[in-house]
Design a protein around this motif. Structure first.
Motif, PDB file in Angstrom:
ATOM      1  N   PHE A  91       0.836  -1.204   0.000  1.00 44.05           N
ATOM      2  CA  PHE A  91       0.000   0.000   0.000  1.00 44.05           C
ATOM      3  C   PHE A  91       0.874   1.258   0.000  1.00 44.05           C
ATOM      4  CE2 PHE A  91      -2.314   3.270   2.453  1.00 44.05           C
ATOM      5  CZ  PHE A  91      -3.383   3.462   1.601  1.00 44.05           C
ATOM      6  N   ILE A  92       1.830   1.305   0.900  1.00 40.53           N
ATOM      7  CA  ILE A  92       2.712   2.473   0.985  1.00 40.53           C
ATOM      8  C   ILE A  92       3.521   2.624  -0.310  1.00 40.53           C
ATOM      9  CG2 ILE A  92       4.746   3.396   2.165  1.00 40.53           C
ATOM     10  CD1 ILE A  92       3.552   2.098   4.762  1.00 40.53           C
ATOM     11  N   GLY A  93       4.046   1.530  -0.820  1.00 43.84           N
ATOM     12  CA  GLY A  93       4.808   1.587  -2.066  1.00 43.84           C
ATOM     13  C   GLY A  93       3.982   2.080  -3.233  1.00 43.84           C
ATOM     14  N   GLU A  94       2.742   1.606  -3.314  1.00 45.82           N
ATOM     15  CA  GLU A  94       1.876   2.034  -4.411  1.00 45.82           C
ATOM     16  C   GLU A  94       1.495   3.506  -4.283  1.00 45.82           C
ATOM     17  OE1 GLU A  94      -2.329   0.741  -6.441  1.00 45.82           O
ATOM     18  OE2 GLU A  94      -1.001  -0.827  -5.643  1.00 45.82           O
ATOM     19  N   LEU A  95       1.248   3.976  -3.069  1.00 46.26           N
ATOM     20  CA  LEU A  95       0.949   5.401  -2.892  1.00 46.26           C
ATOM     21  C   LEU A  95       2.132   6.256  -3.319  1.00 46.26           C
ATOM     22  CD1 LEU A  95      -1.036   5.698   0.464  1.00 46.26           C
ATOM     23  CD2 LEU A  95      -1.907   5.714  -1.862  1.00 46.26           C
ATOM     24  N   LYS A  96       3.335   5.834  -2.943  1.00 43.68           N
ATOM     25  CA  LYS A  96       4.528   6.585  -3.330  1.00 43.68           C
ATOM     26  C   LYS A  96       4.682   6.611  -4.842  1.00 43.68           C
ATOM     27  CE  LYS A  96       7.284   5.899   0.831  1.00 43.68           C
ATOM     28  NZ  LYS A  96       8.461   5.250   1.418  1.00 43.68           N
ATOM     29  N   GLU A  97       4.554   5.442  -5.464  1.00 50.11           N
ATOM     30  CA  GLU A  97       4.776   5.323  -6.907  1.00 50.11           C
ATOM     31  C   GLU A  97       3.711   6.041  -7.728  1.00 50.11           C
ATOM     32  OE1 GLU A  97       4.390   1.791 -10.175  1.00 50.11           O
ATOM     33  OE2 GLU A  97       5.387   1.281  -8.288  1.00 50.11           O
ATOM     34  N   ARG A  98       2.447   5.819  -7.395  1.00 49.29           N
ATOM     35  CA  ARG A  98       1.355   6.328  -8.232  1.00 49.29           C
ATOM     36  C   ARG A  98       0.929   7.753  -7.907  1.00 49.29           C
ATOM     37  NH1 ARG A  98      -3.480   2.373  -8.369  1.00 49.29           N
ATOM     38  NH2 ARG A  98      -4.140   3.891  -9.897  1.00 49.29           N
ATOM     39  N   PHE A  99       1.208   8.218  -6.675  1.00 47.67           N
ATOM     40  CA  PHE A  99       0.695   9.521  -6.278  1.00 47.67           C
ATOM     41  C   PHE A  99       1.780  10.469  -5.781  1.00 47.67           C
ATOM     42  CE2 PHE A  99      -2.759   6.469  -5.787  1.00 47.67           C
ATOM     43  CZ  PHE A  99      -3.737   7.057  -6.570  1.00 47.67           C
TER      44      PHE A  99
ATOM     45  N   ASN B 222       5.204  10.448  -5.653  1.00 50.85           N
ATOM     46  CA  ASN B 222       6.336  10.760  -6.533  1.00 50.85           C
ATOM     47  C   ASN B 222       5.929  11.552  -7.767  1.00 50.85           C
ATOM     48  OD1 ASN B 222       7.915   9.356  -4.733  1.00 50.85           O
ATOM     49  ND2 ASN B 222       8.082   7.521  -5.991  1.00 50.85           N
ATOM     50  N   LYS B 223       4.665  11.466  -8.149  1.00 55.66           N
ATOM     51  CA  LYS B 223       4.175  12.185  -9.331  1.00 55.66           C
ATOM     52  C   LYS B 223       3.468  13.481  -8.958  1.00 55.66           C
ATOM     53  CE  LYS B 223       3.650   8.010 -12.072  1.00 55.66           C
ATOM     54  NZ  LYS B 223       2.731   7.122 -12.788  1.00 55.66           N
ATOM     55  N   GLY B 224       3.366  13.769  -7.657  1.00 57.81           N
ATOM     56  CA  GLY B 224       2.696  14.993  -7.221  1.00 57.81           C
ATOM     57  C   GLY B 224       1.199  14.984  -7.483  1.00 57.81           C
ATOM     58  N   VAL B 225       0.616  13.794  -7.510  1.00 49.71           N
ATOM     59  CA  VAL B 225      -0.811  13.638  -7.799  1.00 49.71           C
ATOM     60  C   VAL B 225      -1.580  13.515  -6.486  1.00 49.71           C
ATOM     61  CG1 VAL B 225      -2.510  12.151  -8.940  1.00 49.71           C
ATOM     62  CG2 VAL B 225      -0.269  12.498  -9.980  1.00 49.71           C
ATOM     63  N   ASP B 226      -2.756  14.134  -6.428  1.00 44.78           N
ATOM     64  CA  ASP B 226      -3.599  14.022  -5.236  1.00 44.78           C
ATOM     65  C   ASP B 226      -4.164  12.621  -5.098  1.00 44.78           C
ATOM     66  OD1 ASP B 226      -3.290  16.607  -4.301  1.00 44.78           O
ATOM     67  OD2 ASP B 226      -5.002  17.371  -5.432  1.00 44.78           O
ATOM     68  N   LEU B 227      -4.386  12.225  -3.858  1.00 39.48           N
ATOM     69  CA  LEU B 227      -5.046  10.951  -3.588  1.00 39.48           C
ATOM     70  C   LEU B 227      -6.512  11.029  -3.989  1.00 39.48           C
ATOM     71  CD1 LEU B 227      -3.866   9.929  -0.007  1.00 39.48           C
ATOM     72  CD2 LEU B 227      -3.327   8.796  -2.139  1.00 39.48           C
ATOM     73  N   PRO B 228      -7.127   9.898  -4.277  1.00 40.04           N
ATOM     74  CA  PRO B 228      -8.577   9.890  -4.470  1.00 40.04           C
ATOM     75  C   PRO B 228      -9.268  10.350  -3.181  1.00 40.04           C
ATOM     76  CG  PRO B 228      -7.608   7.804  -5.169  1.00 40.04           C
ATOM     77  CD  PRO B 228      -6.531   8.578  -4.480  1.00 40.04           C
ATOM     78  N   GLN B 229     -10.514  10.772  -3.275  1.00 45.02           N
ATOM     79  CA  GLN B 229     -11.262  11.240  -2.111  1.00 45.02           C
ATOM     80  C   GLN B 229     -11.455  10.144  -1.069  1.00 45.02           C
ATOM     81  OE1 GLN B 229     -13.531  14.210  -1.505  1.00 45.02           O
ATOM     82  NE2 GLN B 229     -11.951  15.262  -2.657  1.00 45.02           N
ATOM     83  N   PHE B 230     -11.501   8.888  -1.517  1.00 45.38           N
ATOM     84  CA  PHE B 230     -11.737   7.774  -0.603  1.00 45.38           C
ATOM     85  C   PHE B 230     -10.774   6.645  -0.940  1.00 45.38           C
ATOM     86  CE2 PHE B 230     -13.892   3.745   0.425  1.00 45.38           C
ATOM     87  CZ  PHE B 230     -14.149   3.951   1.778  1.00 45.38           C
ATOM     88  N   VAL B 231     -10.087   6.158   0.081  1.00 47.82           N
ATOM     89  CA  VAL B 231      -9.180   5.020  -0.080  1.00 47.82           C
ATOM     90  C   VAL B 231      -9.548   4.007   0.996  1.00 47.82           C
ATOM     91  CG1 VAL B 231      -6.791   4.229  -0.038  1.00 47.82           C
ATOM     92  CG2 VAL B 231      -7.323   6.490  -0.952  1.00 47.82           C
ATOM     93  N   PHE B 232      -9.743   2.762   0.599  1.00 45.90           N
ATOM     94  CA  PHE B 232     -10.119   1.691   1.513  1.00 45.90           C
ATOM     95  C   PHE B 232      -8.957   0.726   1.640  1.00 45.90           C
ATOM     96  CE2 PHE B 232     -11.778  -2.596   2.196  1.00 45.90           C
ATOM     97  CZ  PHE B 232     -12.579  -2.403   3.319  1.00 45.90           C
TER      98      PHE B 232
END
Length: 129
Positions: A12-20, A22-32
């Motif tokens: 989970f942490i790795g995917e957040l870093k890679e997809r959001f 490191n790219k300066g992208v906002d998280l979705p409004q809801f993450v489960f």
């Protein structure tokens, strides 16, 4: 139950870093996030679970790692994390066998506050959405 929550937390942490992050992208409004190792299963010493409580420890540590990571991101100022169990975990209490915990974590959550008011999953979903 064959996948440790530590592995789930790392993914989970790795995917957040890679997809959001490191790219300066906002998280979705809801993450489960589902961390199921809080269910005590049969011990598996060879897999790192020598005691029934080992499952709970794996779950608690994984949740702590996720909260620690998120609390040091730019998203933290706009975030609330709700933590609950999917059932009473076999630890029925003296009031209601359906009762379980609900924790809120975030920069706007009142510290050391305990609410003794009944709530429900529909109430939680109403708050989230």
């Amino acid at each position: 139950m064959n996948i440790p929550d530590q592995y789930r937390a790392s993914q989970f942490i790795g995917e957040l870093k890679e997809r959001f992050e490191n790219k300066g992208v906002d998280l979705p409004q809801f993450v489960f996030v589902h961390l199921p190792e809080d269910h005590i299963a049969a011990t598996r010493a060879a897999d790192g679970y020598p005691y029934p409580a080992s499952f709970v420890a794996d779950n608690d540590y994984a949740l702590g790692r996720i909260v620690e990571y998120l609390s040091h991101t730019a998203w933290w100022k706009d975030m609330t994390i709700f933590v609950t169990e999917d059932d009473a975990q076999g630890g029925r209490d003296h009031i209601d066998s359906h009762r379980t915990i609900l924790m809120a974590v975030g920069p706007y959550v009142k510290k050391n506050f305990v609410l003794h008011q009944n709530s429900s999953f529909p109430g939680l979903l109403k708050t989230v959405f």
